[in-house]
Design a protein around this motif. Sequence first.
Motif, mmCIF file in Angstrom:
data_model
loop_
_atom_site.group_PDB
_atom_site.id
_atom_site.type_symbol
_atom_site.label_atom_id
_atom_site.label_comp_id
_atom_site.label_asym_id
_atom_site.label_seq_id
_atom_site.Cartn_x
_atom_site.Cartn_y
_atom_site.Cartn_z
ATOM 1 N N ASP A 107 -9.880 -23.545 5.330
ATOM 2 C CA ASP A 107 -8.898 -24.797 6.362
ATOM 3 C C ASP A 107 -7.644 -23.701 7.892
ATOM 4 O O ASP A 107 -7.646 -24.358 8.523
ATOM 5 C CB ASP A 107 -8.010 -25.181 5.455
ATOM 6 C CG ASP A 107 -7.434 -24.753 4.395
ATOM 7 O OD1 ASP A 107 -7.867 -23.980 3.565
ATOM 8 O OD2 ASP A 107 -6.008 -24.605 3.715
ATOM 9 N N GLY A 108 -7.633 -22.797 7.347
ATOM 10 C CA GLY A 108 -6.578 -22.016 7.974
ATOM 11 C C GLY A 108 -6.901 -21.399 9.057
ATOM 12 O O GLY A 108 -6.578 -21.595 10.374
ATOM 13 N N ASN A 135 -8.704 -25.573 1.505
ATOM 14 C CA ASN A 135 -8.315 -25.497 -0.555
ATOM 15 C C ASN A 135 -6.909 -26.070 0.550
ATOM 16 O O ASN A 135 -5.911 -25.555 -0.269
ATOM 17 C CB ASN A 135 -7.927 -24.312 -0.959
ATOM 18 C CG ASN A 135 -8.518 -23.052 -0.160
ATOM 19 O OD1 ASN A 135 -7.365 -23.417 0.782
ATOM 20 N ND2 ASN A 135 -8.923 -22.098 0.140
ATOM 21 N N VAL A 137 -4.160 -23.825 2.237
ATOM 22 C CA VAL A 137 -3.554 -22.877 1.951
ATOM 23 C C VAL A 137 -4.444 -21.627 2.687
ATOM 24 O O VAL A 137 -5.696 -21.656 2.642
ATOM 25 C CB VAL A 137 -3.788 -22.320 0.280
ATOM 26 C CG1 VAL A 137 -2.717 -23.139 -0.417
ATOM 27 C CG2 VAL A 137 -4.203 -22.540 -0.568
ATOM 28 N N PHE A 138 -3.710 -20.949 2.970
ATOM 29 C CA PHE A 138 -3.957 -19.513 3.886
ATOM 30 C C PHE A 138 -4.324 -18.705 2.250
ATOM 31 O O PHE A 138 -3.390 -17.396 1.964
ATOM 32 C CB PHE A 138 -3.685 -18.931 4.802
ATOM 33 C CG PHE A 138 -2.767 -19.217 5.984
ATOM 34 C CD1 PHE A 138 -3.690 -18.824 6.873
ATOM 35 C CD2 PHE A 138 -2.294 -20.080 6.484
ATOM 36 C CE1 PHE A 138 -3.643 -20.112 8.370
ATOM 37 C CE2 PHE A 138 -2.060 -20.924 7.423
ATOM 38 C CZ PHE A 138 -3.158 -20.095 8.853
ATOM 39 N N GLY A 139 -5.828 -18.693 1.786
ATOM 40 C CA GLY A 139 -5.522 -18.255 -0.065
ATOM 41 C C GLY A 139 -6.107 -16.313 -0.168
ATOM 42 O O GLY A 139 -4.698 -16.100 -0.360
HETATM 43 MG MG LIG Z 1 -7.742 -22.155 2.876
#
Ligand SMILES: [Mg+2]
Length: 262
Positions: A107-108, A135, A137-139
Amino acid sequence: MSVINTQTPPTGPAQKVAEFHTPLILGEHGLCPGCGEPVALRILLETLQELNLVQRTIGVVGHGCYGSFVRIMDIDVLQCLHGRAPACATGIKRMRPDTAVFTLQGDGDMVNEGLQEVIHAAARGENVTCILLNNGVFGDTGGQQTATTVLGQRTKTSLEGRDAEKHGYPIRIADIVASVDGAGYVARGAVNTAREVMRTKRLIRNAFESQLAGEGLSLVEILTMCPTGWFVTAPDGPDYLESSMTAAYPLGVLHSRSAEAN
Ligand SMILES: [Mg+2]
Ligand SMILES: Cc1ncc(C[n+]2csc(CCOP(=O)(O)OP(=O)(O)O)c2C)c(N)n1
Ligand code: SF4
């Protein structure tokens, strides 16, 4: 023909876990326990194998935790600049129309860093399949808020939860792409239960079949657990996904050119 002896108890498990692994995954993924991304990778590779596409597939991988998959995927892949995978995929597919081309993005990567890329690729009707691992977030960089973080979700940069007034509303990229004329197939799945894993695998298959039929850009958004970035335990990840993400991101097929034609 060997005969199974039923007179004595078995000395080992009937099926070894290793037998369930696709041979296209070459080693350990190294991601956090409970992460949903390796599950998504597995069904993606299984689908390529089942469609007999392995020898003519090229993957274009963005930047995120899934970026480490380039080391363990036994298919041709390249890693491009953050967010630019749909543009790289466009070039590859135009030069090699005989290949099956997919992007693997978070997503990021897709919705923050390279938001315009997937929209323009869809508008051009590029025959590539984009796989979005969402997810929220920028995991990879520590769990910061992204454009898809749902309202109320805690992240490293929204510890009190995402607030529409302060942070704006999440972007539903799959819905946007579904509304673009050059899109052939758009769907959203999840990997938080066995049932959703199987359903999502079917969506991925549909997307590649759409690409092979030349219908335009196909996109499958997959909601994936990130227990580390969500501040929950690994076993709680699937339920957290269900209670927070699927309400904001309803699962199912959002657009199908072939279904509309029938
Ligand atoms: Mg992500
Ligand atoms: C141009 C550029 N900006 C920022 C980064 C740092 N960066 C690397 S991975 C990443 C996060 C990607 O998040 P996402 O795509 O959601 O993947 P996840 O880690 O959540 O799986 C960022 C910001 C970078 N590598 N390049
Ligand atoms: S930080 Fe999140 S996305 Fe990255 S490996 Fe860990 S659980 Fe997976």
